[in-house]
Design a protein around this motif. Structure first.
Motif, PDB file in Angstrom:
ATOM      1  N   GLY A 291      32.352  33.360  38.713  1.00 32.92           N
ATOM      2  CA  GLY A 291      33.173  34.203  37.930  1.00 32.92           C
ATOM      3  C   GLY A 291      34.362  33.034  37.317  1.00 32.92           C
ATOM      4  O   GLY A 291      34.469  32.029  37.820  1.00 32.92           O
ATOM      5  N   PRO A 292      35.118  33.478  36.311  1.00 24.61           N
ATOM      6  CA  PRO A 292      35.982  32.742  35.478  1.00 24.61           C
ATOM      7  C   PRO A 292      37.260  32.242  36.535  1.00 24.61           C
ATOM      8  O   PRO A 292      37.471  33.382  37.610  1.00 24.61           O
ATOM      9  CB  PRO A 292      36.408  33.623  34.494  1.00 24.61           C
ATOM     10  CG  PRO A 292      35.502  34.494  34.252  1.00 24.61           C
ATOM     11  CD  PRO A 292      34.822  34.987  35.571  1.00 24.61           C
ATOM     12  N   VAL A 293      37.947  31.543  36.222  1.00 30.23           N
ATOM     13  CA  VAL A 293      39.131  31.121  37.146  1.00 30.23           C
ATOM     14  C   VAL A 293      40.077  32.407  36.815  1.00 30.23           C
ATOM     15  O   VAL A 293      40.457  32.594  35.838  1.00 30.23           O
ATOM     16  CB  VAL A 293      39.596  29.779  36.816  1.00 30.23           C
ATOM     17  CG1 VAL A 293      40.956  29.467  37.536  1.00 30.23           C
ATOM     18  CG2 VAL A 293      38.552  28.737  37.064  1.00 30.23           C
ATOM     19  N   VAL A 294      40.483  32.838  37.912  1.00 28.01           N
ATOM     20  CA  VAL A 294      42.007  33.883  37.826  1.00 28.01           C
ATOM     21  C   VAL A 294      43.344  33.005  37.816  1.00 28.01           C
ATOM     22  O   VAL A 294      43.492  32.353  38.716  1.00 28.01           O
ATOM     23  CB  VAL A 294      41.890  34.716  39.022  1.00 28.01           C
ATOM     24  CG1 VAL A 294      42.877  35.632  38.813  1.00 28.01           C
ATOM     25  CG2 VAL A 294      40.497  35.602  39.124  1.00 28.01           C
ATOM     26  N   LEU A 295      43.983  33.274  36.573  1.00 24.88           N
ATOM     27  CA  LEU A 295      44.997  32.589  36.305  1.00 24.88           C
ATOM     28  C   LEU A 295      46.339  33.284  36.579  1.00 24.88           C
ATOM     29  O   LEU A 295      47.422  32.769  37.244  1.00 24.88           O
ATOM     30  CB  LEU A 295      45.312  32.322  35.021  1.00 24.88           C
ATOM     31  CG  LEU A 295      44.046  31.258  34.127  1.00 24.88           C
ATOM     32  CD1 LEU A 295      44.308  31.142  32.628  1.00 24.88           C
ATOM     33  CD2 LEU A 295      44.040  29.978  34.920  1.00 24.88           C
ATOM     34  N   ALA A 296      46.449  34.590  36.594  1.00 20.21           N
ATOM     35  CA  ALA A 296      47.185  35.479  37.165  1.00 20.21           C
ATOM     36  C   ALA A 296      46.709  36.977  37.220  1.00 20.21           C
ATOM     37  O   ALA A 296      45.809  37.404  36.586  1.00 20.21           O
ATOM     38  CB  ALA A 296      48.356  35.539  35.997  1.00 20.21           C
ATOM     39  N   VAL A 297      47.383  37.556  38.198  1.00 21.20           N
ATOM     40  CA  VAL A 297      47.136  39.051  38.372  1.00 21.20           C
ATOM     41  C   VAL A 297      48.481  40.046  38.013  1.00 21.20           C
ATOM     42  O   VAL A 297      49.344  39.725  38.638  1.00 21.20           O
ATOM     43  CB  VAL A 297      46.579  39.231  39.890  1.00 21.20           C
ATOM     44  CG1 VAL A 297      46.376  40.604  39.998  1.00 21.20           C
ATOM     45  CG2 VAL A 297      45.459  38.252  40.148  1.00 21.20           C
ATOM     46  N   GLY A 298      48.340  41.060  37.451  1.00 22.62           N
ATOM     47  CA  GLY A 298      49.419  41.811  37.120  1.00 22.62           C
ATOM     48  C   GLY A 298      49.306  43.222  37.546  1.00 22.62           C
ATOM     49  O   GLY A 298      48.602  43.453  38.372  1.00 22.62           O
ATOM     50  N   GLU A 299      49.901  44.151  37.082  1.00 19.28           N
ATOM     51  CA  GLU A 299      49.863  45.565  37.758  1.00 19.28           C
ATOM     52  C   GLU A 299      48.723  46.318  37.117  1.00 19.28           C
ATOM     53  O   GLU A 299      48.145  45.882  36.025  1.00 19.28           O
ATOM     54  CB  GLU A 299      51.369  46.099  37.075  1.00 19.28           C
ATOM     55  CG  GLU A 299      52.423  45.609  37.652  1.00 19.28           C
ATOM     56  CD  GLU A 299      53.889  46.372  37.136  1.00 19.28           C
ATOM     57  OE1 GLU A 299      53.436  47.348  36.275  1.00 19.28           O
ATOM     58  OE2 GLU A 299      54.943  46.205  37.629  1.00 19.28           O
ATOM     59  N   GLU A 300      48.290  47.309  37.842  1.00 18.75           N
ATOM     60  CA  GLU A 300      47.328  48.175  37.286  1.00 18.75           C
ATOM     61  C   GLU A 300      46.042  47.364  37.137  1.00 18.75           C
ATOM     62  O   GLU A 300      45.222  47.702  36.243  1.00 18.75           O
ATOM     63  CB  GLU A 300      47.517  48.913  36.022  1.00 18.75           C
ATOM     64  CG  GLU A 300      48.686  49.751  36.250  1.00 18.75           C
ATOM     65  CD  GLU A 300      49.158  50.653  34.867  1.00 18.75           C
ATOM     66  OE1 GLU A 300      48.368  50.564  33.943  1.00 18.75           O
ATOM     67  OE2 GLU A 300      50.082  51.192  34.768  1.00 18.75           O
TER      68      GLU A 300
END
Length: 234
Positions: free
Chosen positions: A10-19
């Motif tokens: 999968g792609p690299v996750v740069l940031a995780v936000g709400e919802e």
């Protein structure tokens, strides 16, 4: 995770936000629609490694919010989402679905992380890098769903070879399992699940968009019924 085939899960996750919002790293290249047997074989082998590693993590995945479509729970999920739709064409398949899913479990393949839409168009990249994208339909359940989706498109001999290779991998890693029987049982269930996915999509989009997708559910139901009928006649 990068597999021995050089395909990233999968792609690299740069940031995780709400919802559940996430920011993913860019994946240069093209979506591999129309990819041939060789590319599909590489994706299948790479994805097997991901699924094998995920077998021991299914409870954590479910706890983290990944939909749990294991066993007969899939049947309840399908029926709930198809409520309100005309399912007459697939009524026989739906009536026997839980029995079919119990027979599927008896085939001995482990539940794992399923991509849910693993066609080559959801693999993006170039000669240097290939990444599996669009995990929006992922769930915990039977691994056979992904090989069936991946083998849509090639001619029958090529699809059969890809399934044979998939079956060989599972027989090696889950001794005593019956992957070919599992695939045969699962063939009509795969479009039935897609019908439920389309129904869920329809329920969430603007009414103005419905005319463009109104035929998706009945088309998937018809395909499921046709495959079930063919399996019964075999």
């Amino acid at each position: 995770m990068i597999t021995e085939e050089g395909i990233e899960a999968g792609p690299v996750v740069l940031a995780v936000g709400e919802e559940g919002r996430v920011l993913l790293g860019d994946v240069p290249g093209e979506d591999l629609y129309g990819a041939g047997e060789g590319v599909r074989a590489g994706v299948a082998a790479a994805h097997h490694r991901v699924q094998l590693r995920s077998v021991g993590a299914v409870d954590r995945l479910v706890a983290a919010g990944v939909p749990d479509l294991r066993g007969v729970g899939l049947g309840a999920w399908v029926r709930e989402r198809l409520a309100g739709h005309d399912v007459t064409v697939a009524a026989r398949l739906l009536d026997g679905l839980d029995k079919r899913l119990r027979r599927l479990r008896d085939c001995g393949l482990p539940d794992t992380l399923v991509h849910g839409d693993l066609h080559p168009g959801n693999v993006r990249g170039d000669d240097a890098r290939r990444v599996v994208i669009d995990w929006a339909d992922a769930f915990v359940g039977h691994p056979g769903f992904d090989i069936l989706r991946l083998t849509e498109g090639p001619d029958a001999p090529a699809a059969a070879r890809l399934v044979d290779e998939w079956a060989d991998r599972w027989r090696a890693d889950a001794p005593g399992c019956q992957p070919r029987r599992a695939v045969d049982l699962l063939r009509p269930v795969a479009p039935l699940r897609l019908a439920a996915v389309y129904a869920m999509f329809l329920a969430g989009i603007e009414p103005s968009e419905h005319p463009y997708h109104v035929h998706d559910v009945p088309a998937a139901l018809a395909q499921a019924a046709e495959l079930a009928q063919a399996a019964d006649a075999a």
